[in-house]
Design a protein around this motif. Structure first.
Motif, short mmCIF file in Angstrom:
data_model
loop_
_atom_site.label_atom_id
_atom_site.label_comp_id
_atom_site.label_asym_id
_atom_site.label_seq_id
_atom_site.Cartn_x
_atom_site.Cartn_y
_atom_site.Cartn_z
N MET A 143 0.84 -1.21 0.00
CA MET A 143 0.00 0.00 0.00
C MET A 143 0.87 1.25 0.00
O MET A 143 1.82 1.35 0.77
N LYS A 144 0.53 2.19 -0.87
CA LYS A 144 1.25 3.47 -0.88
C LYS A 144 0.43 4.49 -0.09
O LYS A 144 -0.81 4.40 -0.04
N ILE A 145 1.13 5.46 0.49
CA ILE A 145 0.43 6.50 1.25
C ILE A 145 0.69 7.88 0.66
O ILE A 145 1.79 8.20 0.23
N SER A 146 -0.38 8.67 0.65
CA SER A 146 -0.33 10.04 0.16
C SER A 146 -0.88 10.95 1.26
O SER A 146 -2.08 11.22 1.32
N PRO A 147 -0.01 11.39 2.19
CA PRO A 147 -0.50 12.25 3.28
C PRO A 147 -1.09 13.55 2.72
O PRO A 147 -0.53 14.14 1.80
N SER A 148 -2.22 13.96 3.28
CA SER A 148 -2.90 15.18 2.80
C SER A 148 -2.44 16.39 3.59
O SER A 148 -2.62 16.46 4.81
N MET A 149 -1.90 17.37 2.87
CA MET A 149 -1.41 18.60 3.49
C MET A 149 -2.53 19.42 4.13
O MET A 149 -2.25 20.34 4.90
N LEU A 150 -3.78 19.07 3.82
CA LEU A 150 -4.91 19.80 4.41
C LEU A 150 -4.88 19.73 5.94
O LEU A 150 -5.37 20.64 6.61
N VAL B 287 -9.19 7.60 6.40
CA VAL B 287 -8.25 6.47 6.53
C VAL B 287 -7.49 6.60 7.84
O VAL B 287 -6.96 7.67 8.16
N ASN B 288 -7.45 5.53 8.61
CA ASN B 288 -6.66 5.53 9.85
C ASN B 288 -6.22 4.09 10.17
O ASN B 288 -6.46 3.17 9.37
N GLY B 289 -5.60 3.92 11.32
CA GLY B 289 -5.05 2.61 11.70
C GLY B 289 -6.09 1.51 11.82
O GLY B 289 -5.77 0.32 11.74
N GLU B 290 -7.35 1.89 12.02
CA GLU B 290 -8.43 0.91 12.10
C GLU B 290 -9.02 0.62 10.72
O GLU B 290 -9.13 -0.54 10.30
N THR B 291 -9.41 1.70 10.00
CA THR B 291 -10.09 1.51 8.72
C THR B 291 -9.18 0.86 7.67
O THR B 291 -9.65 0.20 6.76
N ILE B 292 -7.87 1.01 7.85
CA ILE B 292 -6.93 0.42 6.88
C ILE B 292 -7.06 -1.11 6.83
O ILE B 292 -6.83 -1.73 5.80
N LYS B 293 -7.48 -1.71 7.95
CA LYS B 293 -7.60 -3.18 7.99
C LYS B 293 -8.64 -3.64 6.97
O LYS B 293 -8.44 -4.64 6.27
N GLU B 294 -9.75 -2.93 6.88
CA GLU B 294 -10.80 -3.24 5.91
C GLU B 294 -10.33 -2.90 4.48
O GLU B 294 -10.53 -3.67 3.54
N ILE B 295 -9.70 -1.74 4.35
CA ILE B 295 -9.25 -1.26 3.03
C ILE B 295 -8.31 -2.27 2.37
O ILE B 295 -8.38 -2.51 1.17
N LYS B 296 -7.47 -2.90 3.18
CA LYS B 296 -6.47 -3.83 2.62
C LYS B 296 -7.08 -5.08 2.00
O LYS B 296 -6.41 -5.83 1.30
N LYS B 297 -8.37 -5.29 2.23
CA LYS B 297 -9.04 -6.45 1.61
C LYS B 297 -9.50 -6.12 0.19
O LYS B 297 -10.05 -6.96 -0.50
N TYR B 298 -9.29 -4.88 -0.23
CA TYR B 298 -9.79 -4.42 -1.53
C TYR B 298 -8.62 -4.03 -2.45
O TYR B 298 -7.52 -3.78 -1.97
N PRO B 299 -8.89 -3.97 -3.77
CA PRO B 299 -7.81 -3.64 -4.71
C PRO B 299 -7.49 -2.13 -4.74
O PRO B 299 -7.76 -1.45 -5.71
N VAL B 300 -6.93 -1.67 -3.63
CA VAL B 300 -6.59 -0.24 -3.50
C VAL B 300 -5.06 -0.12 -3.52
O VAL B 300 -4.37 -0.88 -2.86
N ASP B 301 -4.55 0.84 -4.30
CA ASP B 301 -3.09 1.02 -4.41
C ASP B 301 -2.55 2.13 -3.52
O ASP B 301 -1.43 2.06 -3.04
N ILE B 302 -3.35 3.20 -3.37
CA ILE B 302 -2.87 4.38 -2.64
C ILE B 302 -3.95 4.84 -1.66
O ILE B 302 -5.12 4.97 -2.03
N CYS B 303 -3.55 5.12 -0.42
CA CYS B 303 -4.46 5.71 0.56
C CYS B 303 -4.03 7.13 0.86
O CYS B 303 -2.86 7.38 1.18
N VAL B 304 -4.98 8.05 0.77
CA VAL B 304 -4.76 9.41 1.25
C VAL B 304 -5.04 9.38 2.75
O VAL B 304 -5.98 8.72 3.18
#
Ligand code: DX5
Ligand code: ZN
Length: 209
Positions: A1-8, A172-189
Motif C-alpha cells: 500500500m502506498k500513502i499520500s498524506p494530505s497537506m490539508l 483512513v486511519n489505523g483501524e479503517t486500513i484493515k478493511e481497506i487492505k481487503k480491496y484492490p486499492v493502491d494508494i491511501c490518502v
C-alpha cells in the motif's frame, strides 16, 4: 500500500517543515487538496502555495482539485509542479478534453467520484486516465468518518482495468486500513491520521505495511 498524506491536515503556519518531515518519513506521494468554496463548501489553498513547496521535496505531488471549471486551472497547477492532477467527474467541464489537457503537460491524469456517484460512471474513462480516486467521505473537510460502503467501487473499477491506480480518500486511519487492505486499492490518502499522530513515522508505516 502506498500513502499520500494530505497537506490539508498539516500546520499551515509550518507547511515547509511539515512537507519535509513527511517526505523523510516515507510518504510515497503528497496529496494537495484544492478547494474553491463552490464545488465544495470550503476554501483551502491554490497553485502558488503548491509552487512554493515544490523545491522542498522530490516526492511526487498528487493534486486533488475539488473545484468548478477545473480545465481553467490545469496549466497553473502543472506549472506549479504537480505530478498527478485529479479532478471530479461531477465538475462542470468536458471530461475527455480536461484529461487530454492534463496529459499534454506530461502529467498523470486522475478522475474522482463522490460517494453518491456510482462506480459505473467512471468506467467509460478508465482507458484515458492513470488514476481513479474514490472518495470515502463527502469532499470538503478533513477528519470525517470513513464510508466503508464505498470500498466495493474499487472492485468494479479493478474488474474493468487491470493497470489503473486506485486511490481512496477520506477517513483512513489505523483501524479503517484493515478493511481497506481487503480491496484492490493502491494508494491511501490520509490527513488527520498522519499529521495529528503522536508518532508520524508509526502512523505512516501502519498504512504502508
Ligand atoms: C476531503 C479531502 C481529503 C481529506 C482527507 O475533501 O479530499 O483529502 O484531506 O482527510 P482525512 O484523512 O482527515 O479524512
Ligand atoms: Zn483529497
Amino acid at each position: 500500500m502506498k500513502i499520500s498524506p494530505s497537506m490539508l491536515a498539516c500546520d499551515f503556519s509550518q507547511m515547509g517543515n511539515e512537507i519535509k518531515k513527511i517526505s523523510s518519513l516515507g510518504a510515497d506521494y503528497i496529496h494537495m487538496d484544492i478547494m474553491d468554496g463552490n464545488f465544495v463548501p470550503n476554501i483551502s489553498f491554490g497553485s502558488d502555495v503548491v509552487k512554493s513547496l515544490r523545491g522542498l521535496t522530490t516526492v511526487p505531488f498528487d493534486v486533488h482539485l475539488m473545484i468548478d471549471s477545473p480545465h481553467k486551472y490545469i496549466k497553473q497547477f502543472a506549472e506549479a509542479g504537480a505530478n498527478i492532477i485529479t479532478f471530479h467527474l461531477e465538475s462542470n467541464c468536458n471530461i475527455l478534453e480536461t484529461i487530454k489537457l492534463i496529459k499534454s503537460y506530461n502529467i498523470k491524469a486522475g478522475l474522482s467520484i463522490k460517494p453518491n456517484t456510482p462506480a459505473e460512471k467512471i468506467i467509460p474513462y478508465l482507458n484515458d486516465i492513470d488514476l481513479a480516486l474514490i472518495m470515502t467521505v463527502e469532499p470538503g473537510f478533513g477528519g470525517q468518518k470513513f464510508m466503508r460502503n464505498q470500498l466495493e467501487k474499487s472492485k468494479t473499477i479493478r474488474e474493468n482495468s487491470k493497470n489503473i491506480l486506485i486511490e481512496i480518500d477520506g477517513g483512513v486511519n489505523g483501524e479503517t486500513i484493515k478493511e481497506i487492505k481487503k480491496y484492490p486499492v493502491d494508494i491511501c490518502v490520509a490527513g488527520t491520521y498522519v499529521f495529528k499522530a503522536p508518532d508520524i513515522k508509526e502512523a505512516i508505516n501502519s498504512i504502508k505495511l
